[in-house]
Design a protein around this motif. Structure first.
Motif, PDB file in Angstrom:
ATOM      1  N   ILE A 115      17.227   6.079 -57.776  1.00  0.00           N
ATOM      2  CA  ILE A 115      16.852   5.132 -56.718  1.00  0.00           C
ATOM      3  C   ILE A 115      17.616   5.392 -55.427  1.00  0.00           C
ATOM      4  CG2 ILE A 115      16.896   2.692 -56.074  1.00  0.00           C
ATOM      5  CD1 ILE A 115      16.089   2.065 -58.994  1.00  0.00           C
ATOM      6  N   GLN A 116      18.927   5.580 -55.512  1.00  0.00           N
ATOM      7  CA  GLN A 116      19.701   5.780 -54.287  1.00  0.00           C
ATOM      8  C   GLN A 116      19.390   7.103 -53.591  1.00  0.00           C
ATOM      9  OE1 GLN A 116      23.837   5.101 -55.286  1.00  0.00           O
ATOM     10  NE2 GLN A 116      23.586   2.892 -55.148  1.00  0.00           N
ATOM     11  N   ASN A 117      18.683   8.002 -54.264  1.00  0.00           N
ATOM     12  CA  ASN A 117      18.310   9.278 -53.654  1.00  0.00           C
ATOM     13  C   ASN A 117      16.974   9.228 -52.924  1.00  0.00           C
ATOM     14  OD1 ASN A 117      20.562  10.893 -54.208  1.00  0.00           O
ATOM     15  ND2 ASN A 117      19.890  11.200 -56.309  1.00  0.00           N
ATOM     16  N   VAL A 118      16.305   8.087 -52.954  1.00  0.00           N
ATOM     17  CA  VAL A 118      15.031   7.951 -52.253  1.00  0.00           C
ATOM     18  C   VAL A 118      15.293   7.915 -50.743  1.00  0.00           C
ATOM     19  CG1 VAL A 118      13.053   6.428 -51.846  1.00  0.00           C
ATOM     20  CG2 VAL A 118      13.899   6.788 -54.177  1.00  0.00           C
ATOM     21  N   ALA A 129       8.224  -3.043 -58.133  1.00  0.00           N
ATOM     22  CA  ALA A 129       8.922  -2.741 -56.882  1.00  0.00           C
ATOM     23  C   ALA A 129       8.085  -3.341 -55.760  1.00  0.00           C
ATOM     24  CB  ALA A 129       9.091  -1.243 -56.688  1.00  0.00           C
ATOM     25  N   GLU A 130       8.645  -4.314 -55.078  1.00  0.00           N
ATOM     26  CA  GLU A 130       7.910  -5.052 -54.048  1.00  0.00           C
ATOM     27  C   GLU A 130       8.666  -5.023 -52.731  1.00  0.00           C
ATOM     28  OE1 GLU A 130       4.993  -6.453 -54.730  1.00  0.00           O
ATOM     29  OE2 GLU A 130       5.058  -6.200 -56.902  1.00  0.00           O
ATOM     30  N   LYS A 170       8.223   2.546 -57.556  1.00  0.00           N
ATOM     31  CA  LYS A 170       7.421   1.862 -58.587  1.00  0.00           C
ATOM     32  C   LYS A 170       6.966   2.797 -59.699  1.00  0.00           C
ATOM     33  CE  LYS A 170       2.877   2.301 -56.571  1.00  0.00           C
ATOM     34  NZ  LYS A 170       1.646   1.644 -56.247  1.00  0.00           N
ATOM     35  N   ASP A 171       6.946   4.094 -59.447  1.00  0.00           N
ATOM     36  CA  ASP A 171       6.510   5.059 -60.454  1.00  0.00           C
ATOM     37  C   ASP A 171       7.652   5.614 -61.298  1.00  0.00           C
ATOM     38  OD1 ASP A 171       3.828   4.810 -59.665  1.00  0.00           O
ATOM     39  OD2 ASP A 171       4.086   6.310 -58.083  1.00  0.00           O
ATOM     40  N   VAL A 173       9.332   3.251 -49.581  1.00  0.00           N
ATOM     41  CA  VAL A 173      10.372   3.205 -50.614  1.00  0.00           C
ATOM     42  C   VAL A 173       9.852   2.506 -51.859  1.00  0.00           C
ATOM     43  CG1 VAL A 173      12.605   2.170 -51.197  1.00  0.00           C
ATOM     44  CG2 VAL A 173      12.341   3.414 -49.048  1.00  0.00           C
ATOM     45  N   ALA A 174       9.234   1.340 -51.696  1.00  0.00           N
ATOM     46  CA  ALA A 174       8.691   0.601 -52.846  1.00  0.00           C
ATOM     47  C   ALA A 174       7.624   1.431 -53.548  1.00  0.00           C
ATOM     48  CB  ALA A 174       8.136  -0.747 -52.400  1.00  0.00           C
TER      49      ALA A 174
END
Length: 77
Positions: A60-63, A31-32, A23-24, A18-19
């Motif tokens: 983000i929530q779609n990852v 993003a850590e 991050k891209d 996920v991170a």
């Protein structure tokens, strides 16, 4: 410019993936993957609160692997 920390909970074993994906994204400063009640912490920025919200909800929530997010806007007191 609005900045925020986005705290993310993921499925077990998915934090690094996920991170790595987030991050891209445009607007993501970092993003850590971390330990504790949240699995990933993201620092992001956008031109305004509406664009920040769109980034969180539409991107983000779609990852895959994310179960919950908490967005904490940075304030300057």
């Amino acid at each position: 410019m609005v900045q925020a920390y986005i705290l993310i909970q993921t499925e077990v074993g998915k934090a690094a993936a996920v991170a790595g994906e987030i991050k891209d994204f445009q607007g993501v400063l970092s993003a850590e993957d971390v330990t504790g009640p949240y699995d990933v912490i993201v620092r992001a920025e956008a031109d305004n609160v509406d664009q920040l919200g769109k980034m969180v909800v539409a991107k983000i929530q779609n990852v895959e692997g994310i179960t919950r997010t908490l967005t904490c806007p940075v304030v300057h007191l």
